[in-house]
Structure formats: structure tokens, C-alpha cells
Design a protein around this motif. Structure first.
Motif, PDB file in Angstrom:
ATOM      1  N   ARG A  36      -6.149   2.489   0.467  1.00  9.31           N
ATOM      2  CA  ARG A  36      -4.333   1.423   0.773  1.00  9.31           C
ATOM      3  C   ARG A  36      -3.765   1.916   1.227  1.00  9.31           C
ATOM      4  NH1 ARG A  36      -1.644  -1.191  -4.469  1.00  9.31           N
ATOM      5  NH2 ARG A  36      -1.700   1.114  -5.347  1.00  9.31           N
ATOM      6  N   SER A  37      -3.413   2.819   1.625  1.00  8.91           N
ATOM      7  CA  SER A  37      -2.647   3.430   2.701  1.00  8.91           C
ATOM      8  C   SER A  37      -3.007   3.616   4.328  1.00  8.91           C
ATOM      9  CB  SER A  37      -1.949   5.042   1.829  1.00  8.91           C
ATOM     10  OG  SER A  37      -3.253   6.092   2.425  1.00  8.91           O
ATOM     11  N   PRO A  73       4.661   7.782   9.224  1.00  7.70           N
ATOM     12  CA  PRO A  73       4.403   5.961   9.000  1.00  7.70           C
ATOM     13  C   PRO A  73       5.248   5.430   9.946  1.00  7.70           C
ATOM     14  CG  PRO A  73       4.719   7.127   6.666  1.00  7.70           C
ATOM     15  CD  PRO A  73       4.923   8.313   7.356  1.00  7.70           C
ATOM     16  N   CYS A  88      -1.059   7.948  -4.563  1.00  4.71           N
ATOM     17  CA  CYS A  88      -0.255   7.251  -3.536  1.00  4.71           C
ATOM     18  C   CYS A  88      -0.626   9.374  -2.632  1.00  4.71           C
ATOM     19  CB  CYS A  88       0.830   7.290  -2.704  1.00  4.71           C
ATOM     20  SG  CYS A  88       1.284   5.431  -3.302  1.00  4.71           S
ATOM     21  N   GLU A 110      -1.685   9.288   0.892  1.00  5.17           N
ATOM     22  CA  GLU A 110      -1.146   9.397   1.817  1.00  5.17           C
ATOM     23  C   GLU A 110       0.097  10.821   2.034  1.00  5.17           C
ATOM     24  OE1 GLU A 110       1.992   6.321   1.456  1.00  5.17           O
ATOM     25  OE2 GLU A 110       3.460   7.318   2.830  1.00  5.17           O
ATOM     26  N   ARG A 122      -3.101   3.992  12.111  1.00  2.38           N
ATOM     27  CA  ARG A 122      -3.683   2.971  13.688  1.00  2.38           C
ATOM     28  C   ARG A 122      -5.136   3.747  13.684  1.00  2.38           C
ATOM     29  NH1 ARG A 122      -0.147   0.528  12.308  1.00  2.38           N
ATOM     30  NH2 ARG A 122       1.751   0.084  13.207  1.00  2.38           N
ATOM     31  N   SER A 145     -12.158   2.149  12.451  1.00  3.03           N
ATOM     32  CA  SER A 145     -10.847   1.006  11.272  1.00  3.03           C
ATOM     33  C   SER A 145     -11.248  -0.322  10.723  1.00  3.03           C
ATOM     34  CB  SER A 145     -10.126   1.602  12.675  1.00  3.03           C
ATOM     35  OG  SER A 145      -9.619   2.570  12.748  1.00  3.03           O
ATOM     36  N   ASN A 146     -12.455  -0.466  11.581  1.00  4.01           N
ATOM     37  CA  ASN A 146     -11.898  -1.707  11.807  1.00  4.01           C
ATOM     38  C   ASN A 146     -13.938  -2.411  10.701  1.00  4.01           C
ATOM     39  OD1 ASN A 146      -9.819  -3.228  12.314  1.00  4.01           O
ATOM     40  ND2 ASN A 146     -10.438  -3.223  14.799  1.00  4.01           N
ATOM     41  N   TRP A 147     -14.208  -1.012  10.507  1.00  2.00           N
ATOM     42  CA  TRP A 147     -15.763  -1.227   9.674  1.00  2.00           C
ATOM     43  C   TRP A 147     -15.108  -0.947   8.120  1.00  2.00           C
ATOM     44  CZ3 TRP A 147     -21.146   0.410  12.119  1.00  2.00           C
ATOM     45  CH2 TRP A 147     -20.430   0.511  13.654  1.00  2.00           C
ATOM     46  N   THR A 148     -16.435  -2.050   7.053  1.00  3.42           N
ATOM     47  CA  THR A 148     -16.389  -1.769   6.128  1.00  3.42           C
ATOM     48  C   THR A 148     -17.138  -1.096   5.509  1.00  3.42           C
ATOM     49  OG1 THR A 148     -17.199  -3.689   5.255  1.00  3.42           O
ATOM     50  CG2 THR A 148     -14.916  -4.108   5.754  1.00  3.42           C
ATOM     51  N   ARG A 184      -9.893   1.602   7.276  1.00  5.77           N
ATOM     52  CA  ARG A 184      -9.290   1.130   6.803  1.00  5.77           C
ATOM     53  C   ARG A 184      -9.062   0.518   5.201  1.00  5.77           C
ATOM     54  NH1 ARG A 184      -7.319  -1.677  11.584  1.00  5.77           N
ATOM     55  NH2 ARG A 184      -5.576  -0.189  13.888  1.00  5.77           N
ATOM     56  N   GLY A 228       0.362  -1.741   0.018  1.00  6.00           N
ATOM     57  CA  GLY A 228      -0.288  -0.087   0.005  1.00  6.00           C
ATOM     58  C   GLY A 228       0.880   0.977   0.122  1.00  6.00           C
ATOM     59  N   LEU A 229       2.115   1.350   0.726  1.00  5.93           N
ATOM     60  CA  LEU A 229       2.585   1.852   1.089  1.00  5.93           C
ATOM     61  C   LEU A 229       3.662   3.326   0.152  1.00  5.93           C
ATOM     62  CD1 LEU A 229       2.903   2.702   5.174  1.00  5.93           C
ATOM     63  CD2 LEU A 229       1.026   4.139   3.237  1.00  5.93           C
ATOM     64  N   LYS A 246     -17.437 -12.438   8.246  1.00  3.91           N
ATOM     65  CA  LYS A 246     -16.316 -11.041   8.481  1.00  3.91           C
ATOM     66  C   LYS A 246     -14.766 -11.193   8.770  1.00  3.91           C
ATOM     67  CE  LYS A 246     -15.593  -6.450   9.388  1.00  3.91           C
ATOM     68  NZ  LYS A 246     -16.091  -5.482   8.750  1.00  3.91           N
ATOM     69  N   TYR A 305      -9.727  -6.415   4.816  1.00  2.80           N
ATOM     70  CA  TYR A 305     -11.090  -6.965   5.516  1.00  2.80           C
ATOM     71  C   TYR A 305     -11.877  -7.501   3.781  1.00  2.80           C
ATOM     72  CZ  TYR A 305      -9.956  -3.243   9.211  1.00  2.80           C
ATOM     73  OH  TYR A 305      -9.161  -3.125  10.220  1.00  2.80           O
ATOM     74  N   VAL A 350       2.329  -4.075  11.338  1.00  5.73           N
ATOM     75  CA  VAL A 350       0.655  -4.413  10.961  1.00  5.73           C
ATOM     76  C   VAL A 350      -0.365  -3.363  10.233  1.00  5.73           C
ATOM     77  CG1 VAL A 350      -1.091  -5.384  11.868  1.00  5.73           C
ATOM     78  CG2 VAL A 350       0.944  -5.315  13.487  1.00  5.73           C
ATOM     79  N   ALA A 351      -0.604  -3.846   8.970  1.00 12.16           N
ATOM     80  CA  ALA A 351      -1.822  -3.838   8.167  1.00 12.16           C
ATOM     81  C   ALA A 351      -3.137  -3.825   8.348  1.00 12.16           C
ATOM     82  CB  ALA A 351      -1.667  -3.764   6.945  1.00 12.16           C
ATOM     83  N   TYR A 352      -4.586  -3.697   8.117  1.00 12.79           N
ATOM     84  CA  TYR A 352      -5.557  -4.762   8.695  1.00 12.79           C
ATOM     85  C   TYR A 352      -5.844  -4.782   6.975  1.00 12.79           C
ATOM     86  CZ  TYR A 352      -4.337  -4.616  13.280  1.00 12.79           C
ATOM     87  OH  TYR A 352      -3.406  -4.443  14.465  1.00 12.79           O
ATOM     88  N   ALA A 359      -4.582   1.311   5.417  1.00  6.69           N
ATOM     89  CA  ALA A 359      -4.879   0.014   6.419  1.00  6.69           C
ATOM     90  C   ALA A 359      -4.098  -0.166   6.890  1.00  6.69           C
ATOM     91  CB  ALA A 359      -4.417  -1.025   5.041  1.00  6.69           C
ATOM     92  N   LYS A 360      -2.497   0.808   7.184  1.00  3.09           N
ATOM     93  CA  LYS A 360      -2.146   0.724   8.657  1.00  3.09           C
ATOM     94  C   LYS A 360      -2.095   1.503   8.886  1.00  3.09           C
ATOM     95  CE  LYS A 360       0.983  -1.623   5.132  1.00  3.09           C
ATOM     96  NZ  LYS A 360       2.424  -2.382   5.282  1.00  3.09           N
ATOM     97  N   ILE A 384       6.469  -0.922   6.735  1.00  2.00           N
ATOM     98  CA  ILE A 384       5.998  -0.583   8.507  1.00  2.00           C
ATOM     99  C   ILE A 384       4.847  -1.445   8.910  1.00  2.00           C
ATOM    100  CG2 ILE A 384       4.098   1.471   9.301  1.00  2.00           C
ATOM    101  CD1 ILE A 384       5.065   2.815   6.437  1.00  2.00           C
TER     102      ILE A 384
END
Lengths: 654, 319
Positions: free
Chosen positions: B158-159, B177, B308, B311, B164, B204-207, B154, A79-80, A103, A96, A92-94, B161-162, A90
Motif C-alpha cells: 500500500r505505501s 512522503p 506499516c 513504509e 513517485r 512503477s505502473n506494472w503489476t 506500486r 495506505g500510509l 488494464k 491498478y 496522487v496515489a496510483y 502506491a504513493k 499526500i
């Protein structure tokens, strides 16, 4: 004109997917194991990639891909900008994705040298771990390191995904060999649910759909495993723990305590205790904006009101009076060190756990675990990515459980008070009763336990095995002493330290003066147990051969020594057989009334209902064979004698 | 207008007791409430960045739940670019300020307004910098906010996803980052020094689908723009741009035509593409989303203007 849209009806079709379960997992692999390809493939095959993203993926695959112009699913993840241009990673990335059943949240951790810290971060929140192995390389040291950290962080479900099966012609034998090797290693860890999947991430074989190329594998695809693994029983439903996060006091009429139920559940009307104060009350109501609840369970975020105006603040923990965590100013913990600045003993640090924060000091470092060998080494400090066991002290009482009982209330972080850097992830170990118990309700005066300056782990490390006791029981002349001596000799030959004791040896000194009445036999056995315990405490093994005709006596023995350390082997032979081979004349003497209370003659011998092992010695005592039989079970009891099994099999530990 | 009085006591849908596996929306809701309470408790002066879009509407709803029966103790901050859809600013006033009675701070870039910075002449990059990023930083500094809650997810880009959940920003509101705090369990490192600030992302954890399913389940009030309706649009660079007011500058040959469109994401109207859709109820939107093959941000010029882009903007302080 402006309007605010408020939906009025619930469309079942659309709302139905709402009721999916959620599975969080981590994917671990080394740089070339194909982890990115696999995660990208899972997302692609599960339909988590939109078509505009797919178009850019195709373009990028042609430009940067390593898949001969075909789609390179790894490109979905890089991604970055920095990662793409400078090759830095870098942590952890998450990611889904969802299927019809579940899910999924993937904690995607890089397999680089910073792996311990990154993996611990990713593993702290997941239910399952996928360990990726390259079929052409097999189980590597890296795989074992990953498995160890996964086990340390308390993940119960592990899938070993054997990737690149296309490069080994989808060969079942190769897969089986890898599985067997990993199983042998994993037996040393606390992994309760271990699964194996052969696959090719690059070609999508066995990732989302069962592969026609591996019909020999009947357990389904990786995605099938992820969709069906049952994690409901992982949740701690026993112990109600409610860390108070926020005191909700909007006006004079309402005072509630808001938080997320960490484990267990509570009903309105139940009695509770607030820790560390120990003040008791009852739950008046469980308040939510959707209306009051009769009961609530983890992981729900709720607000509790109480019957009494007791003083409760953020950082307190509400529990049931009959089921309380530790309240203490000290604790033993495993630390995963995450900072470039090494651990300095005695330096005040911030401690934060699910309940609250406190100033703490790491008092002593008992040992460091070498993640390559899993050996414990003596260490003065912990550096970046090191894992060690420490004693901690807190400036005020802290409320916690052991991590292996409760992942939520057993975990904590340490933070530098000046730089605010997160220094370490911590996991509490079972409470040490010698510590100060604080002013909670658990503040009775515990019997002072004499604690050795030398940690048991250090002894184990020096001697190469953990201490244990083999309790051999059976009728007189059933072969106890013969076998015990053989076992002792063999263990000695293998380099283990310890000795054999039996009833007679006891009577020559420690039990001099004791007779043969039931009480005196019982006392002799109790003293034998104390000796075994002292030997074990000193790091040595003990082979204890006692007749122990009553079950209550045997249980007492196990209790004194500690059930973790005892293997009970029953030598099973009939009275007739024992009598026939008895060369000491004891049976005859008992027959003549010269010895009273002789098991098998004038007192009943109770057969043990549940010994760990039973060995039939009816016909003959083949010591060689029996010694082997006793050893074999030992080696399987890896939690007691992990290192011993290595000695026995002369197997390289990692 | 608000079609339904917002009286929390009216709601009777008490769901609480979890079965063996808690449904994922319940898990996400509980996690988000935990995060919001943590912000309220651990920070002295937090704020919710309220953009009036669906994500900040969901957060607002979660905030009401987190502090019920109290009022959310966190004010709202809207960075008004002056190019929002009229409906959005109306919604802000009627719902957040009047119906819920919350404190709403509106920040507009004075410099941008005086210079007349607009998306037509300045390009989306410069425009976003002047009308969004700069005033955001100013507002955070002026008010001394030490935590800013945002609707970032997230899965968006793409950026992200990392990113916090509690994302540290230095005194200049920059994101590094390579200097992120590890996040372990649900124990968040909320320590900061004066002038430093954390951005907090409870979703963060929702789509996108989770958000819409939650909106449907909870009946979260939203601006009407998310529902399909005939609107005057022009096609520009592949995007359907709604002509929201007379300031819209038409290019040669462009003539607005009426089409049934709606938005998946809301921003400044001249740079936010609509999608053709017949989904005029929340349920239909959820259904459409289940079937769509295109990502949420396909209509956002700002993400695409260079590789990007997001980002880079984030590092400069964009949300």
C-alpha cells in the motif's frame, strides 16, 4: 547446479491477456462523495483484491469501517501510516486493476484543499476522468472546479458518476436533474465525450455490474463504460514529433538518436528535419533490439539512424519538414502554480519539456482564472494552486506545439533553480506570431503585428462578454437592417458593448466615393469586415448587415474578422417578397436601369451554401421572434459568447 | 547455466507498429525504456540496484533494449546479504557479469559479517537494517551514485502506491512522503544537489501479472527458483522455508520434507516463504498467477512484522 530458465513456447491462454488495451483515468470527488469507496469497490468487484488482502480488509472493516460491519472498500486505499494516524493526505496515489478487456491505472487524487495542484498532477497522464457527485447534494461548486481542471488538462472523456443513489431511492428523476445541470455547465468547457452513470459505490450497484435497482439506466455500469470507451482517436497521429533523449554512440560505427515518439509516426527512408537547427536528413533505419522496424508510431521508444552526419543532441526534436512545431524564444502558456512560493515575474527558472530544458522567465501575467467562478481576474502574482495565463521568454529557442494540438509536446514544468522544487505545470497556447521566431526554419520575417498592450481577455472581463460579429446577409429588403437594429438594441439592454453597421452606414464615411459595381460592392464589404474586426479587437460586438451577393465575398469577410468570432445568419426570402415589401424604391430604380448591378435584378444573388443559421423572412418579418431566434443560437455557441449566454439567461455562471 | 547465448541480433520479433490501441505491455515497455534513458542522460553516476529477482531481471532486459546496440551505460549494484539463495549469486555471476559483460558491484556489510548478524538471532527488522539498508546507503555514498534504479512496483504494497517514479532522497537517503515532487506528464524533475539522490522505479505502473507476462513474451532469463521443483522445506509460522544450505537452523521438531515449491518473490532464503506449486514453466506460472487468490507478498515476513512496516523501512532508506 544453477540454471537459467528461458521459456521456450508461448502458451496462448496465458499470453493472450497481454494484448489488452490500457486506460488511465483519474477519479475526482470531494471528501464525502465516496471516492475511496468507489475505487475500492471497482478493484474489489473487478477481482483485483487478493484473498489475503480481503481477509485483512474484513478485519479492518469491523474495526474502523463505517459500513456497519460490512466490508468498507475505502479501507483498501488508505495506505500510509501518516494518513491513517494523522489524517494528512499526500497527493496522487496510483492503483491498478485489470479486467478481461483492459488494464486500468487509476490516478487517485485527494479532494482536499490542495486539489488544483494534485488534480493537475493526476490529470496530466490520463485519458478519462470520473467526476463523482453525491446524489443527495447534486452538482456542487467543487464538481465544477474539477470539471474545469479536467478540461484545462485536455482530458476528452468524462464520466459523471452520480453516487449514493441508494439514498435517493434509485430515483431516475434525481439523476436526470443532476445530469441536465452538469450538461449546461459542461457546454462551456472543452469536453467532447460526456457520459453519465448512476450508482451506489457502497452497495456496488452499477459499479461493475448493471444494477437491477436502476433498470431505467440503459448505458451499463461504470466498469462497462471504462471498458468500452474508445480513446484511440485521442492520439495525435498526424504530427510526427521525436524528442531526442539520448545520443546512442557505442562505437565509431554506430550513431543513433534514441527517444520516445511523442506523436505521429515515421518510416525508414522518410525525410526529416532536426529542430532547432533546421538541418535535414533522411531516416536510414529504425533500430530496436528486436530487429529493425519499417515504421514506428507513438508511443514507441526507438532509436533512429540518419543518412547524414548532422549534429543532433539531447533536447532536439526530429520532425517532418512539412509539419513542424514552433521554434521560438517566447511563448504564451497557462500555468498551474504548485509551490508555496508565489510566481515572481522576471526571475530565471528552469524550464523542462518533453524535448529538453532551458532557462526561462515568466515575463508577464495576463490574468488569473478564479477556479470557483471561472472568471478571469487581473493579478500581480500566482500563489499555490492558482491558474493563470502568462507570457514566457526563453534564453534559447524552445521547440513546442500548442497543448490543445499536442498534449505531449505542449506541456512543460518549471523548476526553481536553487531549491529544485517543481514550481508549475505549464501548457502552451497557440503560438503568438508577434514573438521572435528563433533560428529554426520558421525564421522568415513575420509581418509585424500591432499588438495592443491590453490583453483581449481583460477587455472581455471588463465588458462581460467576448467580442463577436453577427454577419446578416440577404437580398435588399430581406429585413437585414431591421433585424440588425433590434439585435443591437437587445444586446445593449443586456449590457453588452458594440454597435451595428451596414452597407449604407459605410458609404456615408469610410466608403464615401465607392460606387455599386461588383468590385466596389466587394471593396465596401471588405472595409466593413475591417471595421468589424477593429470593433472586435476593442472587445466590442458588431452586427454587420450586408447584402454580400457572392459567396466569395462572404468568405473573405469571415476570413478577415476571424472565423472564431463570426456567426453568419442568412435571411432567406424570395426576390418577389423583397420587392413587394421594398418601400425605398430601389427595386424599381434597378428595373429602370437607374442602379446597376442590383442583386436580384441584374446580378445573380448566390444563396449561401452553409450559413450558420438561416431565417426565413418570406412572409413577414417578426422582429421579436427573429431576434429571439438569433439569440438562441448565440447562446449555444458558448465558445464565442460564453459570458453573453449568462447575460441572456441571467444564469449564475457557477 | 545459460541455456541460450545472449545475442541480441538473434531476436527477430520486431513488433513496432501500433494499432489504434497499443497493447498495454508495449505501452509499459516503452514508458520504462523512456525512464531508463532519462536516467542515463540526466544523471552523472546512476546505478541499477540489482537484486537478481524477477523485477530487476526485467529492468536489466529493458536496459539492454533501451541502449541497444550499445551496452547499458549503467553499472549494477547488488547488496549481498550473504543469506541469498546460492542460485541467485551464481546467476548474477554467470548472466549479468559473464554473459552480458556488465560491471557488477557487490556490497556486503562488513560489520554484519564480522558480528555474524543472521536472520535467526536478530529478527527480520534488525537483520534487514544491518545486512540490507545500511550497506545500501554506504554503497550509494561511497560510489557517489546520484540515481539508483530499483524494481519497486506500486501494486506491491500500500505505501508503494504513493511512490513517485523519480523519488527524491535527501543526503541521508531518507524518503519524506510529505516532500515529494509532483510528477506531471512524462516530464521528470531530475535536478538534485551533491549528495542528494533519486530512486527511480521504471516498473512503477506494472503489476505482478504484467511482469510475468512480459517475462513470458520476452523470454527474460531468470533464476530457476521461480519455477516449481521438489525442494527440501520446513513449515514455519505459516510459511514454507526452503533449506538452502547447512546454515539453516532447524527448530525443535522441524524436519525438512521435500515438496514441489517455487517462489513468487526472492529475498534471503530463511525469511522468504515458498508456495506449493506445480508450475514448472513460465507459461504455467503466468497461468497460476491468473488463477491465484493470494497476493505476492504473503510470503514476506518483512512486510508483516508490524503495521506499516514497509513504509517505516522505506523512510529509513530501505528500497
Amino acid at each position: 547446479m544453477t540454471s537459467i530458465t528461458t521459456p521456450t513456447t508461448r502458451n496462448d491462454l496465458a499470453v493472450k491477456p497481454v494484448e489488452k488495451g490500457l486506460l488511465r483515468f483519474i477519479a475526482c470527488g470531494s471528501v464525502d462523495d465516496g471516492k475511496s469507496t468507489l475505487i475500492g469497490r471497482l478493484m474489489l468487484d473487478a477481482g483485483a483484491v487478493y484473498s489475503d488482502q480481503l481477509v485483512s480488509l474484513q478485519v479492518e472493516s469491523e474495526k474502523h469501517g463505517t459500513n456497519g460491519g460490512e466490508i468498507d472498500t475505502a479501507l483498501l486505499l488508505d495506505g500510509l501510516e501518516d494518513e491513517q494516524q494523522q489524517g494528512i493526505t499526500i497527493d496522487v496515489a496510483y492503483r491498478y486493476f485489470a479486467t478481461k478487456k483492459r488494464k486500468f491505472i487509476i490516478a487517485d487524487t485527494p479532494g482536499h484543499e490542495q486539489f488544483t495542484r494534485n488534480m493537475a498532477t493526476g490529470a496530466s497522464n490520463v485519458d478519462l476522468a470520473i467526476l463523482l457527485v453525491d446524489a443527495t447534494k447534486g452538482v456542487l461548486t467543487q464538481t465544477k472546479r474539477h470539471a474545469f481542471i479536467v478540461s484545462l488538462l485536455g482530458i476528452k472523456h468524462v464520466v459523471l458518476a452520480v453516487n449514493k443513489m441508494d439514498l435517493v431511492d434509485y430515483d431516475e428523476g434525481t439523476f436526470e436533474t443532476i445530469c441536465q445541470e452538469f450538461k449546461r455547465f459542461a457546454a462551456k468547457l472543452e469536453i467532447t465525450d460526456l457520459r453519465f452513470v448512476p450508482l451506489s459505490a457502497r452497495h456496488g450497484e452499477n459499479v461493475a455490474e448493471p444494477s437491477a435497482k436502476m433498470l431505467w439506466h440503459a448505458d451499463g455500469s461504470l466498469l462497462h463504460q471504462l471498458e468500452t470507451v474508445y480513446t484511440g482517436s485521442d492520439r495525435n497521429l498526424r504530427d510526427f514529433r521525436f524528442p531526442v533523449q539520448w545520443v546512442n554512440r557505442p562505437d565509431e560505427t554506430f550513431r543513433g538518436f534514441s527517444g520516445t515518439i511523442a506523436s505521429g509516426g515515421i518510416r525508414a527512408g522518410e525525410e526529416i528535419v532536426a529542430l532547432p537547427s533546421g538541418k535535414r536528413s533522411r531516416v536510414r533505419s529504425i533500430v530496436t533490439m528486436d530487429g529493425p522496424l519499417e515504421e514506428a508510431t507513438a508511443p514507441k521508444s526507438v532509436t533512429l539512424t540518419l543518412e547524414d552526419e548532422i549534429d543532433v543532441t539531447r533536447g532536439d526534436m526530429i520532425c517532418r519538414p512539412g509539419n513542424q512545431p514552433h521554434v521560438s524564444r517566447s511563448g504564451e502558456a497557462m500555468l498551474v502554480w504548485m509551490s508555496e512560493q508565489p510566481l515572481q515575474l522576471g526571475r530565471p527558472l528552469w524550464f523542462k519539456n518533453v524535448a529538453g530544458r532551458a532557462i526561462c522567465e515568466v515575463e508577464s501575467l495576463r490574468y488569473e482564472i478564479d477556479v470557483n467562478s471561472l472568471h478571469r481576474t487581473h493579478a500581480q502574482k500566482l500563489g499555490l494552486n492558482a491558474i493563470g495565463r502568462c507570457s514566457m521568454s526563453f534564453h534559447e529557442p524552445v521547440v513546442y506545439d500548442a497543448y490543445d494540438r499536442n498534449r505531449k509536446t505542449g506541456a512543460f514544468i518549471l523548476v526553481d533553480r536553487i531549491t529544485h522544487e517543481t514550481l508549475a505545470a505549464g501548457m502552451f497556447l497557440e503560438h503568438d506570431m508577434s514573438g521572435e521566431s528563433g533560428e529554426g526554419p520558421a525564421s522568415f520575417l513575420p509581418a509585424r503585428k500591432i499588438k495592443s498592450q491590453v490583453a483581449p481577455e481583460l477587455r472581455s472581463q471588463r465588458y462581460g462578454h467576448e467580442p463577436f460579429t453577427v454577419l446578416l446577409t440577404g437580398l435588399p429588403a430581406s429585413g437585414k437592417t431591421t433585424i440588425a437594429k433590434q439585435l443591437e438594441q437587445r444586446l445593449f439592454d443586456l449590457g453588452a458593448i458594440g454597435m451595428f453597421i451596414d452597407g449604407e452606414a459605410m458609404r456615408q464615411g469610410i466608403s464615401k466615393g465607392l460606387g455599386f459595381s461588383t468590385e466596389e460592392r466587394s471593396e465596401n464589404l471588405r472595409r466593413g469586415a475591417e471595421v468589424a474586426k477593429l470593433l472586435n479587437d476593442s472587445g466590442q460586438f458588431c452586427i454587420a448587415a450586408f447584402c454580400a451577393p457572392e459567396e466569395a465575398m462572404r468568405q473573405k469577410f469571415v476570413e478577415i474578422v476571424g472565423s472564431h468570432h463570426v456567426v453568419h445568419v442568412h435571411l432567406d426570402a424570395s426576390v418577389a417578397a423583397c420587392r413587394a415589401r421594398d418601400t425605398t424604391g430601389r427595386y424599381v430604380a434597378a428595373d429602370n436601369g437607374q442602379i446597376e448591378g442590383f442583386p436580384g435584378v441584374d446580378v445573380i444573388y448566390q444563396k449561401p451554401p452553409a450559413p450558420d443559421y438561416t431565417i426565413a423572412t418570406e412572409d413577414r418579418i417578426d422582429v421579436e421572434e427573429l431576434a429571439g431566434k438569433v439569440f438562441a443560437p448565440f447562446c449555444r455557441r458558448t465558445n464565442v459568447v460564453a459570458n453573453l449566454s449568462e447575460i441572456v439567461f441571467r444564469e449564475d455562471s457557477i | 547455466m545459460v541455456t541460450q547465448p545472449i545475442d541480441p541480433k538473434e531476436s527477430t520479433r520486431a513488433r513496432g507498429v501500433a494499432s489504434a490501441t497499443t497493447p498495454h505491455l508495449d505501452v509499459l515497455e516503452s514508458e520504462a525504456i523512456h525512464i531508463l534513458r532519462e536516467v542515463a542522460a540526466a544523471f552523472e553516476n546512476p546505478v541499477l540496484l540489482y537484486s537478481i529477482g524477477k523485477d530487476s531481471s526485467v529492468i536489466l532486459h529493458l536496459m539492454r533494449k533501451a541502449f541497444f546496440p550499445g551496452k547499458p551505460p549503467i553499472p549494477l549494484l547488488h547488496i549481498d546479504s550473504t543469506w541469498e539463495f546460492r542460485e541467485m549469486t551464481d546467476f548474477r555471476e554467470r548472466y549479468a557479469r559473464q554473459a552480458l559483460g556488465l560491471r557488477v558491484i557487490v556490497k556486503i556489510s562488513e560489520e554484519g559479517r564480522q558480528t555474524g548478524v543472521n536472520p535467526f538471532d536478530y529478527g527480520s527488522n534488525a537483520y534487514t537494517e544491518v545486512m540490507r539498508t545500511q550497506p545500501l546507503k554506504e554503497a550509494l555514498t561511497e560510489n557517489g551514485f546520484d540515481a539508483a534504479i530499483g524494481g519497486g512496483r506500486r501494486d506491491e504494497e500500500r505505501s508503494r502506491a504513493k511512490e513517485r517514479v523519480f523519488s527524491f532522497r535527501d543526503r541521508s537517503h531518507r524518503w519524506d512522503p510529505r516532500n515529494q515532487r509532483p510528477e506531471l506528464w512524462n516530464i521528470y524533475n531530475t535536478w538534485r544537489r551533491t549528495g542528494e539522490c533519486l530512486r527511480v522505479f521504471p516498473l512503477s505502473n506494472w503489476t505482478e501479472l504484467d511482469v510475468w507476462q512480459y517475462i513470458a513474451r520476452e523470454q527474460v532469463p531468470l533464476p530457476d527458483l521461480y519455477l516449481a521443483k521438489p525442494r527440501p522445506v520446513v513449515k514455519r509460522g505459516g510459511d514454507l522455508i526452503v533449506v538452502d544450505d547447512e546454515r539453516m537452523r532447524l527448530e525443535d521438531g522441524e524436519r525438512p520434507e521435500v515438496r514441489s515449491v517455487r517462489f513468487r518473490t526472492l529475498g534471503c532464503y530463511p525469511v522468504t516463504g515458498a508456495i506449493e506449486s506445480e508450475a514448472s514453466t513460465i507459461e504455467q506460472v503466468v497461468q497460476e498467477l491468473v488463477e491465484t487468490r493470494n497476493s505476492e507478498r504473503q510470503g514476506r515476513a518483512i512486510d508483516r512484522d508490524e503495521a506499516c512496516a514497509m513504509e517505516r523501512k522505506k523512510r529509513e532508506g530501505y528500497f
